[in-house]
Enzyme design. Structure first.
Site, PDB file in Angstrom:
ATOM      1  N   LYS A   1       0.907  -1.307   0.235  1.00 57.38           N
ATOM      2  CA  LYS A   1       0.144   0.004   0.048  1.00 57.38           C
ATOM      3  C   LYS A   1       0.913   1.291   0.024  1.00 57.38           C
ATOM      4  O   LYS A   1       1.923   1.186   0.331  1.00 57.38           O
ATOM      5  CB  LYS A   1      -0.901  -0.196   1.222  1.00 57.38           C
ATOM      6  CG  LYS A   1      -1.853  -1.349   0.969  1.00 57.38           C
ATOM      7  CD  LYS A   1      -2.936  -1.219   2.305  1.00 57.38           C
ATOM      8  CE  LYS A   1      -4.010  -2.277   2.045  1.00 57.38           C
ATOM      9  NZ  LYS A   1      -4.796  -2.430   3.256  1.00 57.38           N
TER      10      LYS A   1
ATOM     11  N   TYR B   1     -12.211  -3.436  -2.995  1.00 58.27           N
ATOM     12  CA  TYR B   1     -12.790  -3.498  -1.855  1.00 58.27           C
ATOM     13  C   TYR B   1     -14.448  -3.234  -1.812  1.00 58.27           C
ATOM     14  O   TYR B   1     -15.186  -2.927  -0.747  1.00 58.27           O
ATOM     15  CB  TYR B   1     -12.361  -2.146  -1.044  1.00 58.27           C
ATOM     16  CG  TYR B   1     -10.843  -2.432  -0.649  1.00 58.27           C
ATOM     17  CD1 TYR B   1     -10.512  -3.362   0.364  1.00 58.27           C
ATOM     18  CD2 TYR B   1     -10.002  -1.469  -1.245  1.00 58.27           C
ATOM     19  CE1 TYR B   1      -9.365  -3.446   0.727  1.00 58.27           C
ATOM     20  CE2 TYR B   1      -8.556  -1.544  -0.767  1.00 58.27           C
ATOM     21  CZ  TYR B   1      -8.290  -2.689   0.233  1.00 58.27           C
ATOM     22  OH  TYR B   1      -6.705  -2.935   0.408  1.00 58.27           O
TER      23      TYR B   1
ATOM     24  N   ARG C   1       2.768  -6.548   8.894  1.00 57.83           N
ATOM     25  CA  ARG C   1       2.235  -5.272   9.579  1.00 57.83           C
ATOM     26  C   ARG C   1       2.633  -5.322  10.884  1.00 57.83           C
ATOM     27  O   ARG C   1       2.620  -3.940  11.113  1.00 57.83           O
ATOM     28  CB  ARG C   1       0.593  -5.683   9.315  1.00 57.83           C
ATOM     29  CG  ARG C   1       0.044  -5.627   8.143  1.00 57.83           C
ATOM     30  CD  ARG C   1      -1.458  -6.232   8.111  1.00 57.83           C
ATOM     31  NE  ARG C   1      -2.225  -5.801   6.878  1.00 57.83           N
ATOM     32  CZ  ARG C   1      -3.463  -6.578   6.532  1.00 57.83           C
ATOM     33  NH1 ARG C   1      -3.675  -7.564   7.093  1.00 57.83           N
ATOM     34  NH2 ARG C   1      -4.026  -6.116   5.528  1.00 57.83           N
TER      35      ARG C   1
ATOM     36  N   ASN D   1      -2.159   0.169   6.783  1.00 54.27           N
ATOM     37  CA  ASN D   1      -1.737  -1.092   7.372  1.00 54.27           C
ATOM     38  C   ASN D   1      -0.809  -1.701   6.480  1.00 54.27           C
ATOM     39  O   ASN D   1      -0.930  -3.156   6.422  1.00 54.27           O
ATOM     40  CB  ASN D   1      -2.810  -1.860   7.875  1.00 54.27           C
ATOM     41  CG  ASN D   1      -3.821  -2.265   6.749  1.00 54.27           C
ATOM     42  OD1 ASN D   1      -3.687  -1.752   5.826  1.00 54.27           O
ATOM     43  ND2 ASN D   1      -4.678  -3.366   6.903  1.00 54.27           N
TER      44      ASN D   1
ATOM     45  N   HIS E   1      -1.959  -5.483   1.319  1.00 57.47           N
ATOM     46  CA  HIS E   1      -3.176  -6.234   1.113  1.00 57.47           C
ATOM     47  C   HIS E   1      -2.822  -7.705   0.462  1.00 57.47           C
ATOM     48  O   HIS E   1      -1.628  -7.838  -0.223  1.00 57.47           O
ATOM     49  CB  HIS E   1      -3.982  -5.381   0.017  1.00 57.47           C
ATOM     50  CG  HIS E   1      -5.060  -6.189  -0.584  1.00 57.47           C
ATOM     51  ND1 HIS E   1      -6.343  -6.331  -0.154  1.00 57.47           N
ATOM     52  CD2 HIS E   1      -5.153  -7.011  -1.881  1.00 57.47           C
ATOM     53  CE1 HIS E   1      -7.183  -7.411  -0.588  1.00 57.47           C
ATOM     54  NE2 HIS E   1      -6.353  -7.653  -1.501  1.00 57.47           N
TER      55      HIS E   1
ATOM     56  N   GLU F   1      -9.352 -10.619  -7.743  1.00 61.36           N
ATOM     57  CA  GLU F   1      -8.404  -9.532  -7.603  1.00 61.36           C
ATOM     58  C   GLU F   1      -7.291  -9.406  -8.935  1.00 61.36           C
ATOM     59  O   GLU F   1      -6.995  -8.252  -9.282  1.00 61.36           O
ATOM     60  CB  GLU F   1      -7.765  -9.390  -6.252  1.00 61.36           C
ATOM     61  CG  GLU F   1      -8.849  -9.031  -5.280  1.00 61.36           C
ATOM     62  CD  GLU F   1      -8.467  -9.477  -3.726  1.00 61.36           C
ATOM     63  OE1 GLU F   1      -7.352  -9.551  -3.653  1.00 61.36           O
ATOM     64  OE2 GLU F   1      -9.278  -9.378  -2.937  1.00 61.36           O
TER      65      GLU F   1
HETATM   66  P1  IDP Z   1      -7.857  -7.442   5.377  1.00 55.67           P
HETATM   67  O1  IDP Z   1      -6.809  -6.393   4.461  1.00 55.67           O
HETATM   68  O2  IDP Z   1      -6.853  -7.925   6.478  1.00 55.67           O
HETATM   69  O3  IDP Z   1      -8.189  -8.359   4.405  1.00 55.67           O
HETATM   70  P2  IDP Z   1     -10.196  -6.245   5.740  1.00 55.67           P
HETATM   71  O4  IDP Z   1     -11.228  -6.536   6.823  1.00 55.67           O
HETATM   72  O5  IDP Z   1     -10.729  -7.121   4.862  1.00 55.67           O
HETATM   73  O6  IDP Z   1      -8.833  -6.660   6.305  1.00 55.67           O
HETATM   74  O7  IDP Z   1     -10.302  -4.707   5.311  1.00 55.67           O
HETATM   75  C1  IDP Z   1      -9.852  -4.356   4.326  1.00 55.67           C
HETATM   76  C2  IDP Z   1      -8.922  -2.934   4.621  1.00 55.67           C
HETATM   77  O8  IDP Z   1      -9.849  -1.948   5.068  1.00 55.67           O
HETATM   78  C3  IDP Z   1      -7.993  -3.317   5.716  1.00 55.67           C
HETATM   79  O9  IDP Z   1      -6.699  -3.650   5.214  1.00 55.67           O
HETATM   80  C4  IDP Z   1      -7.654  -1.807   6.256  1.00 55.67           C
HETATM   81  O10 IDP Z   1      -6.783  -1.118   5.230  1.00 55.67           O
HETATM   82  C5  IDP Z   1      -9.152  -1.330   5.870  1.00 55.67           C
HETATM   83  N1  IDP Z   1      -9.806  -1.344   7.262  1.00 55.67           N
HETATM   84  C6  IDP Z   1     -10.788  -2.501   7.727  1.00 55.67           C
HETATM   85  N2  IDP Z   1     -11.249  -2.101   9.006  1.00 55.67           N
HETATM   86  C7  IDP Z   1     -10.841  -0.755   9.155  1.00 55.67           C
HETATM   87  C8  IDP Z   1     -11.190   0.158  10.234  1.00 55.67           C
HETATM   88  O11 IDP Z   1     -11.930  -0.174  11.139  1.00 55.67           O
HETATM   89  N3  IDP Z   1     -10.798   1.217  10.081  1.00 55.67           N
HETATM   90  C9  IDP Z   1      -9.898   1.599   8.923  1.00 55.67           C
HETATM   91  N4  IDP Z   1      -9.453   0.860   8.104  1.00 55.67           N
HETATM   92  C10 IDP Z   1     -10.208  -0.198   8.003  1.00 55.67           C
HETATM   93 MG    MG Z   2     -10.011  -8.449   3.318  1.00 56.11          MG
END
Ligand code: IDP
Ligand code: MG
Length: 133
Positions: free
Chosen positions: A10, A50, A103, A113, A116, A127
């Site tokens: 990212k 997303y 991470r 974070n 992805h 994807e």
């Molecule tokens: P993942 O990336 O570990 O699969 P997901 O739940 O699919 O996690 O969420 C996708 C992305 O959305 C996360 O990597 C993060 O960048 C963002 N994200 C998820 N939940 C939150 C939140 O509560 N606050 C801010 N960003 C979030």
């Molecule tokens: Mg995810």
């Protein structure tokens, strides 16, 4: 058939100069880099990636964040590529991600974070089609 996954460094990881260190971790476990490209995502690509999160409170900020600068798009191949990549990435929130995970070592907050990775072989196929011809 060799499994493939989609991973993406990212914008925060690229801006911080951590491309090499992060990609090394995938090479170290023996995953093969099949495709790799530096690019800035279009809002359409970010929204497609997303789509499952559309409508959630963090969605708009997430799309802004991932389109805010260049990312590194990757197709990684190898046995168990999806699960191995997720394991190397660590928990979604860097606060919960263990030291030694990507991470855990390069991130501080959920809003940035670092990386992805596809969460299933089906997601990976979807994807990869979004990001590569
Ligand atoms: P993942 O990336 O570990 O699969 P997901 O739940 O699919 O996690 O969420 C996708 C992305 O959305 C996360 O990597 C993060 O960048 C963002 N994200 C998820 N939940 C939150 C939140 O509560 N606050 C801010 N960003 C979030
Ligand atoms: Mg995810």
């Amino acid at each position: 058939m060799t499994e493939k996954t989609y991973a993406m460094l990212k914008p925060d990881a690229v801006a911080a100069g951590h491309i090499g260190e992060i990609i090394s971790r995938f090479e170290n476990v023996g995953l093969v880099i099949e495709r790799m490209e530096l690019a800035t995502l279009t809002p359409q690509q970010a929204a497609a990636n997303y789509a499952e999160h559309e409508g959630k409170p963090f969605y708009e900020g997430l799309v802004q964040y991932v389109t805010s600068g260049p990312v590194v798009k990757l197709v990684l191949a190898g046995e168990g590529a999806v699960a191995i990549t997720r394991k190397l990435m660590g928990a979604t929130n860097p606060v919960d991600a263990l030291p030694g995970t990507i991470r855990g070592d390069f991130g501080l907050v959920m809003d940035a974070n670092v990386i992805h990775g596809s969460d299933s072989p089906e997601s990976a196929e979807r994807e990869i089609a979004i990001f590569f011809d």
